[in-house]
Motif scaffolding. Structure first.
Motif, short mmCIF file in Angstrom:
data_model
loop_
_atom_site.label_atom_id
_atom_site.label_comp_id
_atom_site.label_asym_id
_atom_site.label_seq_id
_atom_site.Cartn_x
_atom_site.Cartn_y
_atom_site.Cartn_z
N ALA A 42 0.83 -1.21 0.00
CA ALA A 42 0.00 0.00 0.00
C ALA A 42 0.86 1.26 0.00
N LEU A 43 1.94 1.26 0.77
CA LEU A 43 2.84 2.42 0.78
C LEU A 43 3.51 2.59 -0.58
N ARG A 44 3.91 1.48 -1.19
CA ARG A 44 4.52 1.54 -2.52
C ARG A 44 3.55 2.12 -3.54
N ALA A 45 2.30 1.70 -3.47
CA ALA A 45 1.27 2.19 -4.40
C ALA A 45 1.06 3.70 -4.21
N LEU A 46 1.04 4.15 -2.96
CA LEU A 46 0.90 5.58 -2.71
C LEU A 46 2.09 6.36 -3.22
#
Length: 55
Positions: A42-46
């Motif tokens: 999720a952090l990578r996607a953000l």
């Protein structure tokens, strides 16, 4: 504010506080636990998301 604890398998958000409102009680709020791989994804996607109109 919150304490974030990271282990190889889990990320936990706990010990919530609002430093400008010291009298508020957040002891019933959390802790929130996340699967580490899902959290990292999720952090990578953000991090890779683009803002509309951003060039």
């Amino acid at each position: 504010m919150a304490q974030i604890t990271v282990t190889p398998d889990r990320v936990t958000w706990s010990s919530f506080e609002q430093p400008h409102r010291k009298t508020r009680d957040y002891t019933a709020f959390g802790p929130f636990r996340f699967d580490r791989r899902q959290y990292d994804d999720a952090l990578r996607a953000l991090n890779t998301a683009t803002v509309p109109g951003d060039t």
